[in-house]
Each structure stands twice: as structure tokens, then as C-alpha cells.
Design a protein around this motif. Structure first.
Motif, PDB file in Angstrom:
ATOM      1  N   GLY A 106       0.619  -1.166   0.135  1.00 17.48           N
ATOM      2  CA  GLY A 106      -0.091   0.040   0.003  1.00 17.48           C
ATOM      3  C   GLY A 106       0.943   1.253   0.176  1.00 17.48           C
ATOM      4  O   GLY A 106       2.071   1.427  -0.319  1.00 17.48           O
ATOM      5  N   THR A 107       0.235   2.318   0.504  1.00 18.21           N
ATOM      6  CA  THR A 107       0.862   3.669   0.538  1.00 18.21           C
ATOM      7  C   THR A 107       2.037   3.491   1.233  1.00 18.21           C
ATOM      8  O   THR A 107       2.001   2.807   2.436  1.00 18.21           O
ATOM      9  CB  THR A 107      -0.176   4.611   0.969  1.00 18.21           C
ATOM     10  OG1 THR A 107      -1.466   4.623   0.143  1.00 18.21           O
ATOM     11  CG2 THR A 107       0.279   6.130   1.064  1.00 18.21           C
TER      12      THR A 107
ATOM     13  N   PHE B  81     -14.851  -7.713  -4.708  1.00 16.88           N
ATOM     14  CA  PHE B  81     -13.830  -7.549  -3.509  1.00 16.88           C
ATOM     15  C   PHE B  81     -12.738  -7.350  -3.808  1.00 16.88           C
ATOM     16  O   PHE B  81     -11.930  -6.781  -3.076  1.00 16.88           O
ATOM     17  CB  PHE B  81     -14.343  -8.949  -2.707  1.00 16.88           C
ATOM     18  CG  PHE B  81     -13.118  -8.993  -1.616  1.00 16.88           C
ATOM     19  CD1 PHE B  81     -13.498  -8.051  -0.517  1.00 16.88           C
ATOM     20  CD2 PHE B  81     -12.168  -9.800  -1.614  1.00 16.88           C
ATOM     21  CE1 PHE B  81     -12.398  -8.201   0.525  1.00 16.88           C
ATOM     22  CE2 PHE B  81     -11.383  -9.742  -0.638  1.00 16.88           C
ATOM     23  CZ  PHE B  81     -11.480  -8.801   0.598  1.00 16.88           C
ATOM     24  N   GLU B  82     -12.052  -8.145  -4.758  1.00 12.32           N
ATOM     25  CA  GLU B  82     -10.477  -7.968  -5.283  1.00 12.32           C
ATOM     26  C   GLU B  82     -10.375  -6.644  -5.567  1.00 12.32           C
ATOM     27  O   GLU B  82      -9.186  -6.031  -4.848  1.00 12.32           O
ATOM     28  CB  GLU B  82     -10.251  -9.191  -6.360  1.00 12.32           C
ATOM     29  CG  GLU B  82      -9.854 -10.423  -5.719  1.00 12.32           C
ATOM     30  CD  GLU B  82      -8.748 -10.433  -4.666  1.00 12.32           C
ATOM     31  OE1 GLU B  82      -7.735  -9.848  -4.734  1.00 12.32           O
ATOM     32  OE2 GLU B  82      -8.967 -11.239  -3.649  1.00 12.32           O
TER      33      GLU B  82
ATOM     34  N   ALA C 179      -7.815  -1.316  -4.004  1.00 15.39           N
ATOM     35  CA  ALA C 179      -7.902  -0.042  -3.810  1.00 15.39           C
ATOM     36  C   ALA C 179      -7.906   0.624  -2.534  1.00 15.39           C
ATOM     37  O   ALA C 179      -7.181   1.531  -1.820  1.00 15.39           O
ATOM     38  CB  ALA C 179      -9.480   0.458  -4.322  1.00 15.39           C
ATOM     39  N   VAL C 180      -8.551  -0.137  -1.462  1.00 16.46           N
ATOM     40  CA  VAL C 180      -8.371   0.112  -0.028  1.00 16.46           C
ATOM     41  C   VAL C 180      -6.865   0.184   0.366  1.00 16.46           C
ATOM     42  O   VAL C 180      -6.276   1.149   1.098  1.00 16.46           O
ATOM     43  CB  VAL C 180      -9.103  -0.825   0.924  1.00 16.46           C
ATOM     44  CG1 VAL C 180      -8.638  -0.644   2.282  1.00 16.46           C
ATOM     45  CG2 VAL C 180     -10.553  -0.606   0.655  1.00 16.46           C
ATOM     46  N   GLU C 181      -6.110  -0.915  -0.109  1.00 15.82           N
ATOM     47  CA  GLU C 181      -4.466  -1.228   0.166  1.00 15.82           C
ATOM     48  C   GLU C 181      -3.726   0.109  -0.284  1.00 15.82           C
ATOM     49  O   GLU C 181      -3.017   0.552   0.260  1.00 15.82           O
ATOM     50  CB  GLU C 181      -4.275  -2.456  -0.427  1.00 15.82           C
ATOM     51  CG  GLU C 181      -2.773  -2.798   0.150  1.00 15.82           C
ATOM     52  CD  GLU C 181      -2.742  -2.697   1.750  1.00 15.82           C
ATOM     53  OE1 GLU C 181      -1.761  -2.564   2.372  1.00 15.82           O
ATOM     54  OE2 GLU C 181      -3.832  -3.655   2.250  1.00 15.82           O
ATOM     55  N   ARG C 182      -4.322   0.598  -1.266  1.00 18.68           N
ATOM     56  CA  ARG C 182      -3.677   1.812  -2.161  1.00 18.68           C
ATOM     57  C   ARG C 182      -3.923   3.012  -1.343  1.00 18.68           C
ATOM     58  O   ARG C 182      -2.980   4.001  -1.482  1.00 18.68           O
ATOM     59  CB  ARG C 182      -4.362   1.775  -3.548  1.00 18.68           C
ATOM     60  CG  ARG C 182      -3.182   2.890  -4.317  1.00 18.68           C
ATOM     61  CD  ARG C 182      -3.825   2.683  -5.850  1.00 18.68           C
ATOM     62  NE  ARG C 182      -5.159   2.961  -6.159  1.00 18.68           N
ATOM     63  CZ  ARG C 182      -5.962   2.216  -6.412  1.00 18.68           C
ATOM     64  NH1 ARG C 182      -5.509   0.921  -6.771  1.00 18.68           N
ATOM     65  NH2 ARG C 182      -7.382   2.341  -6.610  1.00 18.68           N
ATOM     66  N   ASP C 183      -5.186   3.158  -1.145  1.00 21.45           N
ATOM     67  CA  ASP C 183      -5.347   4.647  -0.645  1.00 21.45           C
ATOM     68  C   ASP C 183      -6.147   4.540   0.918  1.00 21.45           C
ATOM     69  O   ASP C 183      -6.899   5.878   0.997  1.00 21.45           O
ATOM     70  CB  ASP C 183      -6.934   4.960  -1.494  1.00 21.45           C
ATOM     71  CG  ASP C 183      -6.541   5.061  -2.927  1.00 21.45           C
ATOM     72  OD1 ASP C 183      -5.500   5.465  -3.312  1.00 21.45           O
ATOM     73  OD2 ASP C 183      -7.221   4.865  -3.950  1.00 21.45           O
TER      74      ASP C 183
ATOM     75  N   ILE D 294     -12.221  -1.217   6.026  1.00 21.29           N
ATOM     76  CA  ILE D 294     -11.421  -0.017   5.743  1.00 21.29           C
ATOM     77  C   ILE D 294     -10.935   0.210   7.239  1.00 21.29           C
ATOM     78  O   ILE D 294      -9.598   0.624   7.412  1.00 21.29           O
ATOM     79  CB  ILE D 294     -12.275   1.046   5.288  1.00 21.29           C
ATOM     80  CG1 ILE D 294     -12.870   0.882   3.897  1.00 21.29           C
ATOM     81  CG2 ILE D 294     -11.357   2.417   5.125  1.00 21.29           C
ATOM     82  CD1 ILE D 294     -13.754   1.868   3.116  1.00 21.29           C
ATOM     83  N   ASP D 295     -11.671   0.398   8.225  1.00 25.29           N
ATOM     84  CA  ASP D 295     -11.382   0.903   9.532  1.00 25.29           C
ATOM     85  C   ASP D 295     -10.301  -0.374   9.996  1.00 25.29           C
ATOM     86  O   ASP D 295      -9.307   0.319  10.711  1.00 25.29           O
ATOM     87  CB  ASP D 295     -12.557   1.057  10.438  1.00 25.29           C
ATOM     88  CG  ASP D 295     -13.349   2.045  10.268  1.00 25.29           C
ATOM     89  OD1 ASP D 295     -13.208   2.700   9.406  1.00 25.29           O
ATOM     90  OD2 ASP D 295     -14.561   1.950  10.735  1.00 25.29           O
TER      91      ASP D 295
END
Length: 303
Positions: free
Chosen positions: A8-9, A202-203, A208-212, A249-250
Motif C-alpha cells: 500500500g501507500t 472484492f478484489e 483500492a483500500v490497500e492503495r488509498d 477499511i477501518d
């Protein structure tokens, strides 16, 4: 093209950041996207650079099959004691810590994200962070894993028999066979019958969550960016994880907050700002609601 790195980020970049070791294709035979060899002294290139007892991340997959032990290896706040015959699977972005290198005996396999096609990545659960990292194969499972790993190592060092493109193709196929066995073992360890390919919605959401996650905490924003309705996203995430998209996300934000609080000297306010909370009070409230502790108390407890 394979799935994203999962690291991720680069949150916490700069002073006080957790050191991240990238995959180095120059250290691979013929520059391919895997490395395989003995653990311990003279072992994997990043291990020889990592300072024992100091946490770090890697941006690639690591699978260690032990022939000796015990070795206690920390992965994201949990200590895992590996003995001969055990397998330790570390995924990209996870924070972990080596004991002295001489304590490690066995074979280490590292895999660069993108080396395998997406379909294989999903089918073998490479980014299933919910599965246990420490695996205890029974004798038959261990024999199968060893056979696959030995064959993979033979193919890895044999650069003379095949032209480069066929050598790489054979490595991918041999690696896939090993990962299917490993995925089946990991699913069984978690009390599940099989690792099933996750829904593509889901993938895409997970990537997207891992990136943002450090910038975007909104389910609606993710749904809009991915072109899904909120209902479709809720259904896909719940089917894959049992959680709501907001809970997913949380959970990711809290994990990163714990990593930075425990393993860096960044001020609490800076940790919050790094994770998308410009107001330190809002970050403290968010963290307390999900962990039962204030960031300061969590950090003090880890000290």
C-alpha cells in the motif's frame, strides 16, 4: 499482470518510518521474479541486510520452510514459534522481525508481486491476510511441499536447458503447483475446506483500500471510483470477509496505526495525519472506539 503489492501507500515515510525492503530482481537468477535458497547466514538478500531484532517490512511474499528450530518470529504483534517441518508465510506489507540469522535453518522462497497472473494470485489466496502465517503440515503434506519446493529450486538454478522465456514459464507453473498445496494447507489451518477465488468486486475493492486507505475512508467514494453500487460492494465484501466495507477499511487503518505507534517515534498527531486524520482528537476518538485504548496508552503498552 498480478495483483498489487499489498504494502500500500508508503505511510509514515520519512523520519521515523518503518524500513521497507523491496524485491531485488538483480539478486535473482536471470532476473526472474522469484528467489529461492537457504535461510540463515548467506541466505536471502534482504535478510542479510535486515537488522536482527528490528522490525521491517518487505514488499514481496516470503515463504520459509524450516528444517530446524525453534525460532520465534514476530509478525504484526503476534509471536510465532516455528519448528522443523513448519512453514511461515509472510505477505507483502506485514511488519515482522528476525531473530539472529544463524537461528534460521531451511529454505526461503520470495515472490515478487506481478510474477504470477491475476487468476493464479486469486486462486491461491496470496493476499488472504486473514489466513494464519504459521502452518503445521502433517507428514504427507510436508512431503508434498518439500517435493514441490525442491523441484522449483532445481528449475530455478537450471538456466541452460531452456531459453529464458520458457525457463520463466516453467518457473511460474512449478511455483503455482507449490502455492496450491500451500493454499490448501493454510485454508485447512483456518478451519476451511478450500481457498476460493474471491469475487472480482472484492478484489478490486481490496486493492483500492490497500492503495488509498491513508487518504480515503469513505465506502461511497470507493464504490463510485470502482463503478459499483454501494449494495454490490457490501454484498461482495461481506461474502469474502464477513465484514462490512466500512469495517474492512477501518480495520486496515487501525492496523497501520498500531504499526506506526508501536514501531516508530512519530508523534500521535503525526500518525493520525499520516492516516487521513488532520485533527488529532478525531484520530484518538477513532482509535479508542475500535481498540478500547487511546493511541498514547497503546504505545505505552507496547513499550
Amino acid at each position: 499482470m498480478g495483483a498489487g503489492t499489498g504494502s500500500g501507500t508508503d505511510v509514515g515515510a520519512g523520519a521515523g518510518a518503518i524500513q521497507t525492503f523491496p524485491f531485488d530482481p538483480r539478486a535473482s537468477v536471470s532476473g526472474v521474479g522469484i528467489q529461492i535458497g537457504p535461510m540463515g547466514e548467506g541466505g536471502p538478500t534482504w535478510q542479510s541486510r535486515a537488522v536482527p531484532e528490528r522490525v521491517h517490512r518487505v514488499d514481496f511474499h516470503v515463504v520459509m520452510l524450516f528444517t530446524g528450530g525453534p525460532v520465534t518470529h514476530m509478525i504484526d504483534f503476534a509471536d510465532h514459534e516455528a519448528r522443523a517441518g513448519d512453514v511461515l508465510w509472510i505477505r507483502p506489507g506485514q511488519v515482522h522481525r528476525f531473530r539472529p540469522a544463524h537461528a534460521y535453518r531451511g529454505t526461503a522462497l520470495t515472490m515478487q508481486p506481478g510474477f504470477l497472473p491475476r487468476a493464479i494470485v486469486e486462486a491461491t489466496g496470496l493476499y488472504r491476510y486473514d489466513l494464519p502465517p504459521l502452518l503445521h503440515p502433517d507428514p504427507a503434506q510436508l512431503a508434498g511441499l518439500r517435493h514441490c519446493l525442491e523441484q522449483l529450486e532445481r528449475e530455478y538454478v537450471d538456466t541452460a536447458t531452456l531459453p529464458p522465456h520458457l525457463h520463466t514459464a516453467v518457473l511460474r507453473h512449478t511455483l503455482t503447483a507449490f502455492l496450491y498445496r500451500l493454499a490448501h494447507l493454510a485454508a485447512g489451518s483456518a478451519g476451511r475446506r478450500a481457498v476460493e477465488g474471491a469475487d472480482s468486486a472484492f478484489e478490486r475493492f481490496r486493492e483500492a483500500v490497500e492503495r488509498d486507505f491513508a487518504r480515503n475512508h469513505s465506502v461511497s467514494a470507493y464504490a463510485d471510483a470502482l463503478g459499483y453500487s454501494r449494495r454490490t460492494l457490501v454484498r461482495a465484501v461481506r461474502a469474502a470477509t464477513g465484514e462490512t466495507p466500512k469495517g474492512f477499511i477501518d480495520k486496515r487503518v487501525v492496523l497501520e496505526a498500531k504499526r506506526l505507534l508501536a514501531h516508530t517515534d512519530l508523534p500521535v498527531g503525526r500518525v493520525g495525519a499520516t492516516l487521513g486524520f488532520p485533527d488529532a482528537a478525531n484520530f484518538s476518538k477513532f482509535f479508542h472506539q475500535r481498540t478500547g485504548l487511546t493511541p498514547a496508552l497503546f504505545r505505552a503498552g507496547m513499550g
